[in-house]
Write a protein that holds these residues in place. Structure first.
Motif, mmCIF file in Angstrom:
data_model
loop_
_atom_site.group_PDB
_atom_site.id
_atom_site.type_symbol
_atom_site.label_atom_id
_atom_site.label_comp_id
_atom_site.label_asym_id
_atom_site.label_seq_id
_atom_site.Cartn_x
_atom_site.Cartn_y
_atom_site.Cartn_z
ATOM 1 N N GLU A 83 -4.450 6.642 -10.508
ATOM 2 C CA GLU A 83 -3.070 6.820 -10.967
ATOM 3 C C GLU A 83 -2.106 6.939 -9.792
ATOM 4 O OE1 GLU A 83 -3.076 10.217 -13.449
ATOM 5 O OE2 GLU A 83 -4.130 9.235 -15.139
ATOM 6 N N LEU A 84 -2.549 7.605 -8.720
ATOM 7 C CA LEU A 84 -1.686 7.737 -7.542
ATOM 8 C C LEU A 84 -1.445 6.384 -6.879
ATOM 9 C CD1 LEU A 84 -0.182 9.518 -5.512
ATOM 10 C CD2 LEU A 84 -2.354 9.881 -4.324
ATOM 11 N N SER B 101 -1.650 3.366 -8.279
ATOM 12 C CA SER B 101 -0.806 2.534 -9.144
ATOM 13 C C SER B 101 0.654 2.984 -9.095
ATOM 14 C CB SER B 101 -1.325 2.591 -10.582
ATOM 15 O OG SER B 101 -1.269 3.909 -11.082
ATOM 16 N N GLY B 102 0.880 4.294 -9.056
ATOM 17 C CA GLY B 102 2.246 4.784 -8.952
ATOM 18 C C GLY B 102 2.905 4.380 -7.640
ATOM 19 N N LEU B 103 2.150 4.469 -6.541
ATOM 20 C CA LEU B 103 2.708 4.051 -5.252
ATOM 21 C C LEU B 103 2.982 2.553 -5.220
ATOM 22 C CD1 LEU B 103 0.516 6.195 -2.807
ATOM 23 C CD2 LEU B 103 2.887 6.584 -3.473
ATOM 24 N N VAL C 280 3.786 0.637 -7.794
ATOM 25 C CA VAL C 280 5.003 0.379 -8.582
ATOM 26 C C VAL C 280 6.241 0.776 -7.801
ATOM 27 C CG1 VAL C 280 6.238 1.066 -10.659
ATOM 28 C CG2 VAL C 280 3.795 0.582 -10.777
ATOM 29 N N MET C 281 6.193 1.912 -7.130
ATOM 30 C CA MET C 281 7.342 2.338 -6.350
ATOM 31 C C MET C 281 7.613 1.387 -5.191
ATOM 32 S SD MET C 281 6.679 6.474 -6.251
ATOM 33 C CE MET C 281 8.095 6.725 -5.219
ATOM 34 N N THR C 282 6.561 0.849 -4.561
ATOM 35 C CA THR C 282 6.751 -0.100 -3.449
ATOM 36 C C THR C 282 7.381 -1.391 -3.942
ATOM 37 O OG1 THR C 282 4.802 0.859 -2.371
ATOM 38 C CG2 THR C 282 5.581 -1.258 -1.558
ATOM 39 N N ARG D 222 9.251 -1.786 -6.615
ATOM 40 C CA ARG D 222 10.645 -1.532 -6.980
ATOM 41 C C ARG D 222 11.523 -1.395 -5.741
ATOM 42 N NH1 ARG D 222 11.358 3.186 -11.207
ATOM 43 N NH2 ARG D 222 13.508 2.447 -10.911
#
Length: 248
Positions: free
Chosen positions: A202-203, A205-207, A209-211, A213
């Protein structure tokens, strides 16, 4: 003769005796004691003798002074094993043994052994003596009555709770996971947490997505500015004149 006497002496039916004895009882006491004055009642209540409580016989209560007892070799050996358990195991759960028979205990140990979890028994006196000088001293109140330790080198709270549900004689009291003291509700809450692998996924995948964006936001303003400049050049150029080639 006898018949005549019986007829004369025995009373006839419907005959009443000439004399009738009546017993006169004594009259009730008509003189009552006058009530005491309120001040006299208070004075008597204050001056009434109160006997001191009886002292307990000697030996009825334990002595307030602790008697120092030299630890035997067996006690030192158990304390050393207990210290090794606390050093090697990341999860230590304290359970109460409510009259669990030998067959149920063997079944419980077998089920826990499948998950790499062991059950260890130590006397409460030895455990309290060890915990009094350690950082886990807050676990000492849990060791009252028959208790046992459920230990494992890796925190497997979910597996332990699943096995304990099938053994109602064993009640979870609390524990220590990764040097953190937890109550029974805390252990249940810890078991509901996702695994480390899931958290890492999850960490990541979250990073990601943030990259993505962030890259889109960085590219949006130059592209928007380029489109505005192109439109401005087209508006300023005369009709039919060729426009400058777009920069690649």
């Amino acid at each position: 003769m006898a018949a005549t006497l019986c007829v004369k002496l025995l009373p006839k039916q419907g005959w009443l005796p000439i004399t009738h004895s009546v017993r006169h009882g004594s009259k009730a006491v008509t003189r009552h004691r006058k009530p005491l004055h309120i001040l006299r009642q208070k004075l008597l209540a204050v001056t009434q003798y109160v006997a001191p409580p009886r002292a307990a016989p000697p030996g009825a209560y334990p002595s307030l002074t602790e008697h120092f007892r030299e630890e035997t070799g067996l006690t030192l050996l158990m304390k050393r094993d207990l210290k090794k358990v606390f050093e090697d195991c990341r999860m230590i759960a304290v359970v109460q043994n409510n009259s669990c028979n030998a067959d149920d205990m063997i079944t419980l140990k077998h089920r826990l052994h499948k998950h790499g979890v062991a059950v260890k028994f130590f006397p409460n006196q030895v455990i309290r003596s060890f915990l009094s000088d350690s950082v886990y001293c807050n676990l000492a109140p849990l060791f009252v009555g028959p208790t046992a330790l459920v230990v494992s080198k890796d925190p497997k709270a979910k597996e332990v709770l699943t096995v304990l549900r099938s053994s109602p004689q064993m009640t979870l009291l609390g524990g220590c996971i990764d040097d953190t003291l937890l109550s029974a509700q805390g252990v249940v809450g810890y078991s509901k947490l996702p695994s480390v692998t899931v958290v890492r996924g999850e960490l990541v995948s979250g990073l990601a997505v943030m990259t993505s964006r962030t890259a889109a936001l960085l590219q949006r303003h130059p592209a928007h500015l380029s489109a505005l400049l192109r439109r401005y050049v087209e508006q300023r150029s005369p009709e039919g004149a060729p426009t400058a080639p777009e920069a690649t």
